[in-house]
Write an enzyme that holds these catalytic residues in place. Structure first.
Site, PDB file in Angstrom:
ATOM      1  N   ASP A   1       0.860  -1.184   0.000  1.00 42.48           N
ATOM      2  CA  ASP A   1       0.000   0.000   0.000  1.00 42.48           C
ATOM      3  C   ASP A   1       0.896   1.233   0.000  1.00 42.48           C
ATOM      4  O   ASP A   1       1.154   1.841   1.042  1.00 42.48           O
ATOM      5  CB  ASP A   1      -0.915  -0.016   1.218  1.00 42.48           C
ATOM      6  CG  ASP A   1      -2.089   0.935   1.068  1.00 42.48           C
ATOM      7  OD1 ASP A   1      -2.125   1.679   0.063  1.00 42.48           O
ATOM      8  OD2 ASP A   1      -2.965   0.936   1.949  1.00 42.48           O
ATOM      9  N   ALA A   2       1.371   1.594  -1.185  1.00 42.41           N
ATOM     10  CA  ALA A   2       2.336   2.682  -1.337  1.00 42.41           C
ATOM     11  C   ALA A   2       1.719   3.945  -1.921  1.00 42.41           C
ATOM     12  O   ALA A   2       2.257   5.030  -1.765  1.00 42.41           O
ATOM     13  CB  ALA A   2       3.495   2.219  -2.225  1.00 42.41           C
ATOM     14  N   LYS A   3       0.619   3.797  -2.658  1.00 42.14           N
ATOM     15  CA  LYS A   3      -0.110   4.923  -3.262  1.00 42.14           C
ATOM     16  C   LYS A   3       0.817   5.855  -4.037  1.00 42.14           C
ATOM     17  O   LYS A   3       0.744   7.081  -3.922  1.00 42.14           O
ATOM     18  CB  LYS A   3      -0.885   5.692  -2.200  1.00 42.14           C
ATOM     19  CG  LYS A   3      -1.965   4.853  -1.498  1.00 42.14           C
ATOM     20  CD  LYS A   3      -2.762   5.701  -0.524  1.00 42.14           C
ATOM     21  CE  LYS A   3      -3.861   4.896   0.155  1.00 42.14           C
ATOM     22  NZ  LYS A   3      -3.335   3.899   1.113  1.00 42.14           N
ATOM     23  N   ARG A   4       1.671   5.284  -4.860  1.00 45.76           N
ATOM     24  CA  ARG A   4       2.609   6.082  -5.639  1.00 45.76           C
ATOM     25  C   ARG A   4       1.908   6.732  -6.833  1.00 45.76           C
ATOM     26  O   ARG A   4       0.924   6.210  -7.365  1.00 45.76           O
ATOM     27  CB  ARG A   4       3.778   5.222  -6.116  1.00 45.76           C
ATOM     28  CG  ARG A   4       4.659   4.666  -4.997  1.00 45.76           C
ATOM     29  CD  ARG A   4       5.214   5.787  -4.121  1.00 45.76           C
ATOM     30  NE  ARG A   4       6.306   5.335  -3.270  1.00 45.76           N
ATOM     31  CZ  ARG A   4       6.252   5.249  -1.949  1.00 45.76           C
ATOM     32  NH1 ARG A   4       5.129   5.559  -1.321  1.00 45.76           N
ATOM     33  NH2 ARG A   4       7.297   4.861  -1.250  1.00 45.76           N
TER      34      ARG A   4
END
Length: 278
Positions: free
Chosen positions: A93-96
């Protein structure tokens, strides 16, 4: 390697339709009587790895590892490797989100051959869906998955996500663009399930229509955040098998006992098992 969409479908069929979060925020570390240090982080993750073995998907929240710098990233790498050694799919869950060469660098880190590369990663489309193309292509080439933020459960998100975009909401536009990408890839891969999905919060009112997505729907916000597991069926017109409920605090607050965390996870799995119905 089989594409992520097919691997996810198989994992859900055999291990149940649930994504368990690893969110080691400082308050939770203290509640578990662990120090807010890299060593405490590692001990927290060791408990989670042991408790979550045998489940389908685990989602480490990358920000909580970044807070400890290089030592935190080392813990994240080790945790991801341990989960995958247990047969668990790892969703970072990095939401890059970025453009051009920077997005290509994120793609190499999270969807290429780097030690951080996960089975799937979350991304933000705020810079335009086309900006995600480098990561989508790398993920597809490496049989990894991507979950694109579409309709998030935080109240602030509605300002943008419900805005009109030529007669449809921005959230619907994102869903439709993901569906188009899955269709394009499907022309090459055949009937295999799509590997690019969207994120739609469990508490979102009037969610976008995901019936034409051709991929999975990650549904965070179940449990403490107010999403009711029994109310997820048909979310956004989804088929039951499309939905992947995600829960973190509802399970993690049962710690630090491995058996108690696992029991809480099993109770949540029981509550969403109906989504496995054919």
């Amino acid at each position: 390697m089989t594409g992520f969409g097919a691997r996810l479908a198989e994992a859900k069929a055999h291990r149940g339709p649930l994504c368990l979060g690893i969110d080691p925020h400082p308050e939770l570390l203290r509640a578990w009587d662990l120090p807010a240090t890299a060593d405490g982080l590692a001990a927290f993750c060791d408990i989670c790895v042991a408790a979550f073995a045998g489940f389908a998907v685990v989602k480490p929240q990358v920000a909580f590892f970044e807070a400890y710098g290089a030592a935190g990233f080392a813990v994240l790498e080790g945790t991801m490797a341990a989960l995958r050694a247990n047969g668990v799919l790892v969703l970072a869950d990095a939401k890059r989100g970025d453009i051009g060469s920077t997005m290509a660098a994120y793609a190499a880190a999270w969807a290429g051959d780097s030690p951080l590369a996960a089975d799937a990663v979350t991304v933000s489309p705020f810079l335009g869906f086309g900006s995600l193309r480098p990561l989508l292509e790398v993920a597809t080439a490496n049989d990894r998955g991507v979950f694109v933020l579409a309709a998030t459960s935080n109240p602030e998100g509605a300002t943008i996500q419900r805005a009109d975009a030529d007669g449809r909401t921005v959230a619907q536009l994102i869903v439709d663009q993901v569906g188009l990408f899955n269709s394009e890839v499907g022309e090459v891969t055949g009937s295999e399930p799509g590997s690019v999905g969207v994120v739609v919060g469990a508490t979102v009112l009037n969610p976008p229509d995901v019936s034409g997505l051709g991929g999975p729907v990650l549904v965070p916000g179940v449990g403490v955040q107010g999403g009711r597991p029994e109310a997820l069926g048909g979310l956004g017109g989804a088929a039951p098998q499309q939905l992947l409920p995600a829960v973190s605090r509802e399970v993690l607050r049962a710690g630090p006992s491995i058996s108690e965390v696992r029991a809480a996870a099993e109770r949540m799995l029981d509550s969403v098992a109906y989504l496995s119905a054919v």
